[in-house]
Design a protein around this motif. Sequence first.
Motif, PDB file in Angstrom:
ATOM      1  N   ILE A 154       5.696 -14.440  -0.041  1.00 14.27           N
ATOM      2  CA  ILE A 154       5.537 -15.857  -0.392  1.00 14.27           C
ATOM      3  C   ILE A 154       4.356 -15.979  -1.358  1.00 14.27           C
ATOM      4  CG2 ILE A 154       6.601 -16.909   1.626  1.00 14.27           C
ATOM      5  CD1 ILE A 154       2.855 -16.521   1.518  1.00 14.27           C
ATOM      6  N   ALA A 155       4.298 -17.086  -2.095  1.00 11.90           N
ATOM      7  CA  ALA A 155       3.154 -17.347  -2.973  1.00 11.90           C
ATOM      8  C   ALA A 155       2.143 -18.165  -2.190  1.00 11.90           C
ATOM      9  CB  ALA A 155       3.598 -18.097  -4.223  1.00 11.90           C
ATOM     10  N   ASN A 156       0.991 -17.563  -1.913  1.00 16.39           N
ATOM     11  CA  ASN A 156      -0.005 -18.235  -1.084  1.00 16.39           C
ATOM     12  C   ASN A 156      -0.643 -19.416  -1.806  1.00 16.39           C
ATOM     13  OD1 ASN A 156       0.384 -16.521   1.032  1.00 16.39           O
ATOM     14  ND2 ASN A 156      -1.282 -15.155   0.517  1.00 16.39           N
ATOM     15  N   ILE A 157      -0.982 -20.416  -1.040  1.00 14.85           N
ATOM     16  CA  ILE A 157      -1.731 -21.554  -1.552  1.00 14.85           C
ATOM     17  C   ILE A 157      -2.892 -21.813  -0.600  1.00 14.85           C
ATOM     18  CG2 ILE A 157       0.217 -22.651  -2.706  1.00 14.85           C
ATOM     19  CD1 ILE A 157       0.565 -24.451  -0.265  1.00 14.85           C
ATOM     20  N   PRO A 158      -3.972 -22.438  -1.034  1.00  7.45           N
ATOM     21  CA  PRO A 158      -4.173 -23.075  -2.336  1.00  7.45           C
ATOM     22  C   PRO A 158      -4.751 -22.145  -3.409  1.00  7.45           C
ATOM     23  CG  PRO A 158      -6.023 -23.586  -0.922  1.00  7.45           C
ATOM     24  CD  PRO A 158      -5.075 -22.746  -0.100  1.00  7.45           C
ATOM     25  N   GLN A 159      -5.159 -20.936  -3.061  1.00  6.86           N
ATOM     26  CA  GLN A 159      -5.787 -20.062  -4.050  1.00  6.86           C
ATOM     27  C   GLN A 159      -4.779 -19.631  -5.113  1.00  6.86           C
ATOM     28  OE1 GLN A 159      -5.118 -19.360  -0.979  1.00  6.86           O
ATOM     29  NE2 GLN A 159      -4.532 -17.239  -0.634  1.00  6.86           N
ATOM     30  N   LYS A 160      -5.268 -19.442  -6.320  1.00 10.51           N
ATOM     31  CA  LYS A 160      -4.414 -19.082  -7.453  1.00 10.51           C
ATOM     32  C   LYS A 160      -4.543 -17.578  -7.689  1.00 10.51           C
ATOM     33  CE  LYS A 160      -4.922 -23.672  -9.469  1.00 10.51           C
ATOM     34  NZ  LYS A 160      -5.584 -24.223  -8.275  1.00 10.51           N
ATOM     35  N   LEU A 187      11.978  12.100   3.988  1.00  5.53           N
ATOM     36  CA  LEU A 187      10.828  11.203   3.860  1.00  5.53           C
ATOM     37  C   LEU A 187      11.203   9.785   4.274  1.00  5.53           C
ATOM     38  CD1 LEU A 187       9.791  13.588   2.152  1.00  5.53           C
ATOM     39  CD2 LEU A 187       8.720  11.912   0.635  1.00  5.53           C
ATOM     40  N   ARG A 188      10.288   9.156   5.006  1.00  6.48           N
ATOM     41  CA  ARG A 188      10.415   7.738   5.319  1.00  6.48           C
ATOM     42  C   ARG A 188       9.348   6.976   4.556  1.00  6.48           C
ATOM     43  NH1 ARG A 188       9.102   6.159   9.900  1.00  6.48           N
ATOM     44  NH2 ARG A 188       7.975   7.976  10.693  1.00  6.48           N
ATOM     45  N   VAL A 189       9.726   5.851   3.978  1.00  3.48           N
ATOM     46  CA  VAL A 189       8.792   5.053   3.182  1.00  3.48           C
ATOM     47  C   VAL A 189       8.893   3.604   3.637  1.00  3.48           C
ATOM     48  CG1 VAL A 189       7.979   4.470   0.866  1.00  3.48           C
ATOM     49  CG2 VAL A 189       9.293   6.586   1.229  1.00  3.48           C
ATOM     50  N   ASN A 190       7.783   3.068   4.117  1.00  2.00           N
ATOM     51  CA  ASN A 190       7.728   1.696   4.603  1.00  2.00           C
ATOM     52  C   ASN A 190       6.458   1.018   4.092  1.00  2.00           C
ATOM     53  OD1 ASN A 190      10.076   1.557   6.667  1.00  2.00           O
ATOM     54  ND2 ASN A 190       8.990   3.437   7.242  1.00  2.00           N
ATOM     55  N   ALA A 191       6.383  -0.266   4.298  1.00  2.66           N
ATOM     56  CA  ALA A 191       5.185  -1.018   3.916  1.00  2.66           C
ATOM     57  C   ALA A 191       4.759  -1.921   5.058  1.00  2.66           C
ATOM     58  CB  ALA A 191       5.446  -1.852   2.663  1.00  2.66           C
ATOM     59  N   ILE A 192       3.463  -2.169   5.107  1.00  2.00           N
ATOM     60  CA  ILE A 192       2.894  -3.156   6.025  1.00  2.00           C
ATOM     61  C   ILE A 192       2.443  -4.344   5.180  1.00  2.00           C
ATOM     62  CG2 ILE A 192       1.029  -3.656   7.642  1.00  2.00           C
ATOM     63  CD1 ILE A 192       1.032  -0.696   8.400  1.00  2.00           C
ATOM     64  N   ALA A 193       2.813  -5.542   5.610  1.00  2.00           N
ATOM     65  CA  ALA A 193       2.459  -6.750   4.872  1.00  2.00           C
ATOM     66  C   ALA A 193       1.504  -7.604   5.707  1.00  2.00           C
ATOM     67  CB  ALA A 193       3.714  -7.545   4.521  1.00  2.00           C
ATOM     68  N   PRO A 194       0.200  -7.388   5.554  1.00  2.00           N
ATOM     69  CA  PRO A 194      -0.755  -8.169   6.340  1.00  2.00           C
ATOM     70  C   PRO A 194      -0.801  -9.622   5.889  1.00  2.00           C
ATOM     71  CG  PRO A 194      -1.754  -6.165   5.441  1.00  2.00           C
ATOM     72  CD  PRO A 194      -0.460  -6.377   4.731  1.00  2.00           C
ATOM     73  N   GLY A 195      -1.145 -10.495   6.835  1.00  2.00           N
ATOM     74  CA  GLY A 195      -1.459 -11.876   6.505  1.00  2.00           C
ATOM     75  C   GLY A 195      -2.943 -12.016   6.255  1.00  2.00           C
ATOM     76  N   TYR A 196      -3.456 -13.205   6.484  1.00  2.00           N
ATOM     77  CA  TYR A 196      -4.890 -13.430   6.302  1.00  2.00           C
ATOM     78  C   TYR A 196      -5.661 -12.664   7.367  1.00  2.00           C
ATOM     79  CZ  TYR A 196      -3.698 -17.119   3.017  1.00  2.00           C
ATOM     80  OH  TYR A 196      -3.210 -17.811   1.948  1.00  2.00           O
TER      81      TYR A 196
END
Length: 260
Positions: A154-160, A187-196
Amino acid sequence: MSTSTDLFDLSGTVALVTGGAKGLGLAMAKGLADHGSDLALADIDDSTGEKAAAELAEATGRTVRYYHCNVMDPAEVDELVDRVVADLGQIDTLLNNAGRTIHQPLEEVTEENWRAVMGLNLDAVFHVMQSVARHMLERGSGSIINTGSMSGIIANIPQKQASYNASKAAVHNLTRSAACEWAERGLRVNAIAPGYMRTELTRGFYEEGGPQIDQWNLMTPMKRPGEPHELAGAAVFLASQASTFVTGSVLSVDGGYTAA
């Protein structure tokens, strides 16, 4: 077949962690070491990195070495991988974590700032992943974990921060692409997507508070930021035998932010 008691056991494995001197990288590295993995921490902050490696080794009893590496330099990356393999024997897990953000309105983003973000967040992730994968493909096994972000979803707000958002979205799709290419080769390839997260960089903002922090917490269903150690479980899961049928996934660790 693994039992419930050893699914998360990383004994006998070696993990390379970029951006491992502090913050999220160090927290996830500690989780890996707590479960038995030896570590190679790579960073450009040598004093912090050396101290972190020594403290982790003492706390966990694992072999932990620090390596200086500018991951934006492909030649340094290749040298890093060769040194880690020579010193520790192998690389079973890559935690590809180095990154940065620059807050700037999109119409004002300079070429220099755009390249600075893309260079570290995307280009360096690609170079490290490619270099480590060449080693892993020779062995026929390995787990690559890229640090993405909920900002790639997602595109975070309010920071640009359009450059950051774009770079992390690219990391997510690079992760999926690599997972599809290398799945049949072990090979396994994954990502972690942290929040704030409340890291060294953001802790002061959270302590000071204000409208932006209030908005971040309001938009997070759990109504708080994450702590760095709360990413450790995700890293251990993706590195371990508990996730042997998991590849091409982006695991959100964001307090529900992207679910709302």
